[in-house]
Design a protein around this motif. Sequence first.
Motif, mmCIF file in Angstrom:
data_model
loop_
_atom_site.group_PDB
_atom_site.id
_atom_site.type_symbol
_atom_site.label_atom_id
_atom_site.label_comp_id
_atom_site.label_asym_id
_atom_site.label_seq_id
_atom_site.Cartn_x
_atom_site.Cartn_y
_atom_site.Cartn_z
ATOM 1 N N ARG A 269 58.040 62.088 63.998
ATOM 2 C CA ARG A 269 57.888 63.535 64.062
ATOM 3 C C ARG A 269 57.140 64.004 62.814
ATOM 4 O O ARG A 269 57.266 63.422 61.734
ATOM 5 N N ASP A 289 54.595 76.663 61.048
ATOM 6 C CA ASP A 289 54.745 77.077 62.443
ATOM 7 C C ASP A 289 55.837 76.218 63.072
ATOM 8 O O ASP A 289 55.687 74.994 63.184
ATOM 9 N N PRO A 290 56.957 76.809 63.490
ATOM 10 C CA PRO A 290 58.061 76.020 64.054
ATOM 11 C C PRO A 290 57.657 75.163 65.243
ATOM 12 O O PRO A 290 58.282 74.131 65.505
ATOM 13 N N SER A 291 56.612 75.554 65.958
ATOM 14 C CA SER A 291 56.200 74.781 67.129
ATOM 15 C C SER A 291 55.642 73.411 66.750
ATOM 16 O O SER A 291 55.499 72.530 67.609
ATOM 17 N N LEU A 292 55.334 73.192 65.465
ATOM 18 C CA LEU A 292 54.828 71.890 65.018
ATOM 19 C C LEU A 292 55.956 70.904 64.708
ATOM 20 O O LEU A 292 55.686 69.725 64.469
ATOM 21 N N GLN A 293 57.181 71.361 64.722
ATOM 22 C CA GLN A 293 58.303 70.485 64.381
ATOM 23 C C GLN A 293 58.400 69.277 65.310
ATOM 24 O O GLN A 293 58.839 68.200 64.895
ATOM 25 N N ASP A 294 58.011 69.458 66.569
ATOM 26 C CA ASP A 294 58.166 68.376 67.548
ATOM 27 C C ASP A 294 56.875 67.616 67.826
ATOM 28 O O ASP A 294 56.807 66.838 68.773
ATOM 29 N N VAL A 295 55.850 67.833 67.018
ATOM 30 C CA VAL A 295 54.622 67.044 67.149
ATOM 31 C C VAL A 295 54.908 65.623 66.681
ATOM 32 O O VAL A 295 55.506 65.407 65.625
ATOM 33 N N ARG A 333 49.603 75.895 63.611
ATOM 34 C CA ARG A 333 49.073 75.493 64.915
ATOM 35 C C ARG A 333 47.833 76.322 65.227
ATOM 36 O O ARG A 333 47.792 77.526 65.001
ATOM 37 N N ARG A 335 45.432 78.487 67.377
ATOM 38 C CA ARG A 335 45.711 79.423 68.449
ATOM 39 C C ARG A 335 44.442 79.668 69.274
ATOM 40 O O ARG A 335 43.346 79.578 68.750
#
Length: 335
Positions: A269, A289-295, A333, A335
């Motif tokens: 991760r 960006d919290p959406s990058l936590q699961d990359v 991230r 956009r």
Amino acid sequence: MDRRDTDVATELGIYDEAERWFVHLLEPDCPADARAAFERWLAADPAHAAAYRDIEQLWKQSKDALKDPAVMAAASRALLREPSVRSPKRWLIPTFAVGLAALLALAIVPRWLAPPADPAGIAYTTAAGQQQAVKLADGSSILLDTDSKVVVRYSERTRRVDLLHGQAQFTVQGNHAWPFVVHAGSGTVTAVGTQFQVRLDDQATDVALLKGKLAIAAQSPDGATQDASLVAGQALTYDQSGHITPVHPIDLQQAQGWTQGKLFVHDWRLPALIAEMNRYSDTKLQIGDPSLQDVHISGVFRTNDQQTLLLLLQQGWPIHARRISATQIELLRNR
């Protein structure tokens, strides 16, 4: 009897009571009403509580002293030589009496009977981004990773290394009569003729064995010890509470990667990759960006090349980097 003598007698009387309560409470069938009476006695006077704490500390120290053959021999001689000055009806069980005598013997054992203390030691430290190879007097060696510190203490009895923080690889010259012991966190790692790695952080200690065999002992805050052993290709972790995880196989390429200045990353991760790379640089990356936590990331990255990492992240994933200070870069991230 003057006032000073009266005070001393009173204090001795309180210690006598504290000893009697201590021994009584050690009995497995000590009744509940006796424990209640003890609590009332303890609360009746601050001097009672202070005396009881002293007795508890004496008990702990005397138990430790019993493990030393030299101390026990001196204690036995002291018990044989010293005539009894108290009533034979005294409520001290034999083990407690010997323990107290052993504690007393600590003060009278000649210096030549006591084991020599470990030397002060030599400290080796690396800053962020640095690695250092240390050659030891016996032909063993230590490779220190970034932001790490060890203290090396060699004596006639043992070869001791304290890992205070960070990560190190140890290559040890075998000598069964002269154990090599790494102290890290809540445990010790004992080696004879091995190559292994130890990593210490705030939460846990990781041990990975590349060659040979290892013995690991971890201690909990209450003194309980848990033991484990490793053979080549195995690893484990122990935490600050003294708990040791099950043994598991190591990824040899990944384990040796940092010694070559590389990170071999297999489906990590992004936060884990960032945290590891940050160890090697004064400029820290952070996820904005919290959406990058699961990359999830795979690849081979050089630990001393943050710029190439940033380029690869921005080319291979929907990520862009933004510098927010001289020592901070934020990942966002696209956009």
